[in-house]
Design an enzyme around this catalytic site. Structure first.
Site, PDB file in Angstrom:
ATOM      1  N   LEU A 193       3.058  59.503  40.940  1.00 45.38           N
ATOM      2  CA  LEU A 193       2.203  58.394  41.368  1.00 45.38           C
ATOM      3  C   LEU A 193       1.746  57.573  40.159  1.00 45.38           C
ATOM      4  CD1 LEU A 193      -0.046  60.322  43.937  1.00 45.38           C
ATOM      5  CD2 LEU A 193       1.932  58.887  44.443  1.00 45.38           C
ATOM      6  N   PRO A 194       2.686  56.925  39.462  1.00 48.84           N
ATOM      7  CA  PRO A 194       2.269  56.118  38.312  1.00 48.84           C
ATOM      8  C   PRO A 194       1.366  54.972  38.765  1.00 48.84           C
ATOM      9  CG  PRO A 194       4.625  55.817  38.762  1.00 48.84           C
ATOM     10  CD  PRO A 194       4.118  56.854  39.704  1.00 48.84           C
ATOM     11  N   HIS A 195       0.360  54.661  37.971  1.00 46.43           N
ATOM     12  CA  HIS A 195      -0.564  53.606  38.343  1.00 46.43           C
ATOM     13  C   HIS A 195      -1.217  52.985  37.125  1.00 46.43           C
ATOM     14  CE1 HIS A 195      -2.635  57.507  38.504  1.00 46.43           C
ATOM     15  NE2 HIS A 195      -3.700  56.867  38.077  1.00 46.43           N
ATOM     16  N   GLY A 196      -1.668  51.751  37.305  1.00 43.13           N
ATOM     17  CA  GLY A 196      -2.330  51.042  36.227  1.00 43.13           C
ATOM     18  C   GLY A 196      -3.332  50.042  36.767  1.00 43.13           C
ATOM     19  N   LEU A 221       1.322  52.066  41.774  1.00 36.76           N
ATOM     20  CA  LEU A 221       0.243  51.211  42.255  1.00 36.76           C
ATOM     21  C   LEU A 221      -0.401  50.484  41.082  1.00 36.76           C
ATOM     22  CD1 LEU A 221      -1.423  50.496  44.817  1.00 36.76           C
ATOM     23  CD2 LEU A 221      -2.962  52.367  44.181  1.00 36.76           C
TER      24      LEU A 221
END
Length: 148
Positions: free
Chosen positions: A65-68, A103
């Protein structure tokens, strides 16, 4: 928030073999940048890398779930990638990843960010859902399944 409001059909894709973690994050950033012309793919990539430096977003069972967070967006943007071949991702269980839900959220949308990640993590913890996602053979099928 409904996933179909965050994820456009163009941002749900099946990735060709040969990806690395870095290349997957670049692909995610490019997809989001191409769809939202005001976003710089390099800035998106750097936001994902900054989060990965704090610890891998690989949550186990082949899922990441990579997110920034970004200052220059006003609503969340999602990208979903199914990899044809699982890639090393430094996940908590040490297993490679083949399902990536990314996301990007506005800097001040902390609660919405956490709620969306939690909802997607819960969806992807369902073995039947993951099995069906892994069987998808085209982008349209992938999008339809992930947004139902």
């Amino acid at each position: 928030m409904e996933l179909s409001t965050l994820l456009s059909p163009e941002c749900a894709t099946i990735a060709a073999p040969g990806l690395s973690k870095k290349r997957a994050l670049e692909m995610i950033s490019q997809l989001a940048g191409d769809l939202h012309g005001n976003l710089n793919p390099q800035q998106l990539f750097e936001s994902l890398l900054a989060r990965e430096k704090m610890g891998s977003t690989g949550i186990g069972k082949g899922i990441a779930l990579p997110h920034g967070r970004l200052a220059n967006i006003d609503r969340p943007i999602a990208v979903f990638i199914k990899c044809d071949e699982a890639i090393p991702f430094d996940a908590i269980d040490g297993k490679p990843v083949d399902l990536l839900f990314a996301l990007f959220v506005p800097e001040d949308a902390v609660q919405e960010h956490l709620a969306t990640l939690a909802a997607m993590a819960k969806t992807l913890q369902d073995k039947e859902t993951c099995r069906a996602l892994r069987k998808c053979s085209n982008d349209s099928e992938l999008y339809a399944l992930v947004t139902t």
